[in-house]
Design an enzyme around this catalytic site. Structure first.
Site, PDB file in Angstrom:
ATOM      1  N   ASP A  10       1.022  -1.188  -0.099  1.00  0.00           N
ATOM      2  CA  ASP A  10      -0.141   0.122  -0.259  1.00  0.00           C
ATOM      3  C   ASP A  10       0.935   1.247  -0.207  1.00  0.00           C
ATOM      4  O   ASP A  10       0.296   2.355  -0.083  1.00  0.00           O
ATOM      5  CB  ASP A  10      -0.868  -0.104   1.297  1.00  0.00           C
ATOM      6  CG  ASP A  10      -1.894  -0.962   1.282  1.00  0.00           C
ATOM      7  OD1 ASP A  10      -2.390  -1.554   0.113  1.00  0.00           O
ATOM      8  OD2 ASP A  10      -2.450  -1.661   2.265  1.00  0.00           O
ATOM      9  N   ARG A  51      -4.873   6.599  -1.211  1.00  0.00           N
ATOM     10  CA  ARG A  51      -3.720   6.467  -1.388  1.00  0.00           C
ATOM     11  C   ARG A  51      -2.865   7.292  -2.621  1.00  0.00           C
ATOM     12  O   ARG A  51      -1.947   7.879  -2.182  1.00  0.00           O
ATOM     13  CB  ARG A  51      -2.948   4.970  -1.582  1.00  0.00           C
ATOM     14  CG  ARG A  51      -3.636   4.256  -0.407  1.00  0.00           C
ATOM     15  CD  ARG A  51      -2.557   3.509   0.598  1.00  0.00           C
ATOM     16  NE  ARG A  51      -3.340   2.457   1.329  1.00  0.00           N
ATOM     17  CZ  ARG A  51      -3.509   2.799   2.739  1.00  0.00           C
ATOM     18  NH1 ARG A  51      -3.000   4.012   3.266  1.00  0.00           N
ATOM     19  NH2 ARG A  51      -4.163   2.089   3.524  1.00  0.00           N
ATOM     20  N   ARG A 103      -3.225   1.049  -9.528  1.00  0.00           N
ATOM     21  CA  ARG A 103      -2.279   1.999  -8.863  1.00  0.00           C
ATOM     22  C   ARG A 103      -1.067   2.050  -9.753  1.00  0.00           C
ATOM     23  O   ARG A 103      -0.184   3.104  -9.530  1.00  0.00           O
ATOM     24  CB  ARG A 103      -2.075   1.518  -7.521  1.00  0.00           C
ATOM     25  CG  ARG A 103      -3.123   1.896  -6.583  1.00  0.00           C
ATOM     26  CD  ARG A 103      -3.039   1.236  -5.118  1.00  0.00           C
ATOM     27  NE  ARG A 103      -4.095   1.766  -4.417  1.00  0.00           N
ATOM     28  CZ  ARG A 103      -4.249   1.607  -3.048  1.00  0.00           C
ATOM     29  NH1 ARG A 103      -3.508   0.732  -2.541  1.00  0.00           N
ATOM     30  NH2 ARG A 103      -5.463   2.093  -2.350  1.00  0.00           N
TER      31      ARG A 103
HETATM   32  O1  SPQ Z   1      -9.345  -2.680   2.136  1.00  0.00           O
HETATM   33  P1  SPQ Z   1      -8.745  -2.581   0.855  1.00  0.00           P
HETATM   34  O2  SPQ Z   1      -9.696  -1.643   0.134  1.00  0.00           O
HETATM   35  O3  SPQ Z   1      -8.343  -3.698   0.147  1.00  0.00           O
HETATM   36  O4  SPQ Z   1      -7.451  -1.525   1.369  1.00  0.00           O
HETATM   37  C1  SPQ Z   1      -6.145  -1.398   0.769  1.00  0.00           C
HETATM   38  C2  SPQ Z   1      -5.380  -0.111   1.351  1.00  0.00           C
HETATM   39  O5  SPQ Z   1      -4.727   0.555   0.361  1.00  0.00           O
HETATM   40  O6  SPQ Z   1      -6.055   0.439   2.134  1.00  0.00           O
HETATM   41  C3  SPQ Z   1      -5.880  -2.073  -0.513  1.00  0.00           C
HETATM   42  F1  SPQ Z   1      -6.249  -1.348  -1.450  1.00  0.00           F
HETATM   43  O7  SPQ Z   1      -5.547  -2.228   2.017  1.00  0.00           O
HETATM   44  C4  SPQ Z   1      -5.248  -3.671   2.035  1.00  0.00           C
HETATM   45  C5  SPQ Z   1      -4.052  -4.456   1.387  1.00  0.00           C
HETATM   46  O8  SPQ Z   1      -3.589  -4.046   0.279  1.00  0.00           O
HETATM   47  C6  SPQ Z   1      -5.790  -3.998   3.518  1.00  0.00           C
HETATM   48  C7  SPQ Z   1      -5.337  -5.463   3.597  1.00  0.00           C
HETATM   49  C8  SPQ Z   1      -5.684  -6.000   5.109  1.00  0.00           C
HETATM   50  O9  SPQ Z   1      -6.320  -5.323   6.053  1.00  0.00           O
HETATM   51  O10 SPQ Z   1      -5.959  -7.257   5.202  1.00  0.00           O
HETATM   52  C9  SPQ Z   1      -4.388  -6.257   3.085  1.00  0.00           C
HETATM   53  C10 SPQ Z   1      -3.741  -5.698   1.635  1.00  0.00           C
HETATM   54  O11 SPQ Z   1      -4.472  -6.347   0.774  1.00  0.00           O
HETATM   55  P2  SPQ Z   1      -4.305  -7.806  -0.077  1.00  0.00           P
HETATM   56  O12 SPQ Z   1      -5.228  -8.071  -0.961  1.00  0.00           O
HETATM   57  O13 SPQ Z   1      -2.818  -7.741  -0.227  1.00  0.00           O
HETATM   58  O14 SPQ Z   1      -4.566  -8.939   1.121  1.00  0.00           O
END
Ligand code: SPQ
Length: 432
Positions: A319, A392, A350
């Site tokens: 992120d 972000r 992104r």
């Molecule tokens: O919740 P959301 O919308 O997916 O939010 C993001 C962010 O940038 O705030 C991704 F867009 O964070 C995710 C992160 O990329 C939050 C997260 C979690 O809390 O488990 C894990 C990550 O995603 P992933 O798909 O890698 O598990």
């Protein structure tokens, strides 16, 4: 919203609570018996979506006057009630993916949906393993995206099968979804991932009493534990701190102390990359906070050099890549970011959105299949930035604007409310 070149940044700041941890505290508190008290809860729109969903599922959650303490009156693993409406997760990928795992274990049907961005994000990555566990879950439009229909055949208590799942992606949301479904399975459930993603689910669920084992990149969970309500103090969000780390490093003569930031090793890739680039960053008051390490982060303006970011570090800073791209524009030499194709399926693509907006500002940047290549050193100039309603992206360009000549206009700058409602006032508080 318009931004101008400004600085230096000086002073102390406390960033809001961690988004990933705040979501999980509400979810696991709802499934535990008794009261869970959460302090320093993040009042971002995403975490409020999680609260709204669990209230619709019959859980009493007190949050008087939007204070950052939240009390959850948990009803146990089988205490959720059928909601009377569609559950709306808003913009939150974490909410829809984690709650799917929980709700596949319930004996009532429901529909999960969210906003336009959520309806484009891939849900096949949770639908497939949940189906292997015997769950009744489909994508309403048959496109592996939300809306999702769960338990439509409604045959009584849902007993899922424990599975061993090899996840093709390092994703904490996929891993957490399967582990949560594993609470309702007939035996052990195991998830392996190609490299370790954030482990807040594992740490917090075991604090609540779940039986979880972690070996390398494989995590397993046993069904039907007694989860008991507890106190959770949410650390500051390193993903939010990242914008001030970047601002402190880039804006000449800056010095910022960011207090009480979570530095869990599955989230601290930004610190390693900054140090690799030559940053002057010091950790102070390193402490343990219920299994989650925290520290104060002292940042001073630094001359940075380009670097290569790839492989197992990527999930630990996924992120933060938009703001790392801004750092790279001001570093000497080339920065290569690879193995980060996951960036294409976040709130926006992104990779493309960063490259398009940085190009408008005069940066030398190109997109690759799984990342970007940035040649640092071009002075950036103000431009009209399309945030694509991605928090972000908006925060990254607000930091870029501090160094750009002329006016930077960020479209839908208010989307920072998703994860950091007080971002602009906190940023202004550091500018002398
Ligand atoms: O919740 P959301 O919308 O997916 O939010 C993001 C962010 O940038 O705030 C991704 F867009 O964070 C995710 C992160 O990329 C939050 C997260 C979690 O809390 O488990 C894990 C990550 O995603 P992933 O798909 O890698 O598990």
């Amino acid at each position: 919203m318009e931004f101008q070149k400004k600085g230096p940044l000086k002073g102390k700041i406390t960033v809001p609570g961690d988004k990933s941890i705040s979501h999980r505290a509400v979810m696991f508190g709802s499934l535990a018996k008794g009261i869970t008290e959460v302090t320093n809860f993040l009042h971002g729109a995403d975490c409020l979506s999680t609260i709204r969903c669990f209230r619709q599922l019959g859980i009493e959650i007190d949050n008087h006057d939007g204070s950052d303490t939240v009390m959850i009156h948990g009803k146990g693993l089988h205490g959720l009630k059928k909601p009377s409406n569609v559950l709306d997760v808003g913009n939150s990928g974490t909410t829809i993916r984690l709650i799917s795992g929980i709700l596949c274990g319930q004996d009532f049907p429901l529909i999960l949906n969210g906003d336009e961005s959520i309806q484009k994000r891939p849900m096949g990555r949770v639908i497939s393993p949940l189906k292997l566990m015997g769950a009744d879950i489909i994508s309403q439009r048959d496109n592996n995206c939300a809306p999702l229909i769960l338990n439509s055949s409604n045959t009584g208590k849902q007993v899922l099968k424990g599975i061993h799942y090899e996840s093709p992606v390092a994703s904490a949301q996929v891993k957490s979804c399967i582990l949560l479904a594993g609470l309702y399975a007939d035996g052990e459930t195991t998830v392996s991932e190609p490299s370790l993603s954030r482990n807040h689910t594992e740490l917090m669920l075991s604090e609540f009493g779940a039986q979880i084992k972690l070996e390398g990149c494989t995590t397993s969970i046993l069904p039907e534990p007694n989860l008991n309500g507890r106190r959770i103090a949410v650390p500051g969000d390193i993903s939010s701190a990242a914008y001030f780390i970047a601002a402190g490093l880039l804006v000449p003569n800056s010095e910022i102390l960011i207090k009480n930031v979570g530095i869990n090793p599955t989230r601290d890739g930004i610190l390693h990359v900054c140090q690799q680039m030559g940053a002057d960053i010091t950790l102070e008051n390193v402490n343990d906070n219920g299994g989650e390490p925290v520290a104060d982060i002292l940042v001073r303006s630094s001359e940075l050099s380009g670097t290569t970011i790839s492989g197992t570090i990527i999930p630990t800073l996924i992120d933060e890549i938009p703001i790392i791209a801004i750092l790279a524009c001001y570093a000497k030499g080339q920065t290569i970011i690879k193995d980060a194709a996951e960036l294409k399926v976040k709130e926006s693509n992104r990779i493309d959105v960063m490259v398009e907006n940085l190009t408008k500002m005069g940066a030398d940047v190109s997109a690759t299949d799984d990342g970007m290549i940035i040649q640092g050193g071009n002075a950036l100039r103000g431009a009209s930035i399309e945030s694509k309603s991605d928090h972000r992206i908006a925060m990254s360009f607000a930091i870029a604007s501090l160094l750009a000549e002329g006016t930077t206009t960020i479209q839908d700058a208010e989307c920072v409310n998703i994860s950091y409602p007080s971002f602009y006032s906190d940023l202004n508080s550091l500018i002398g």
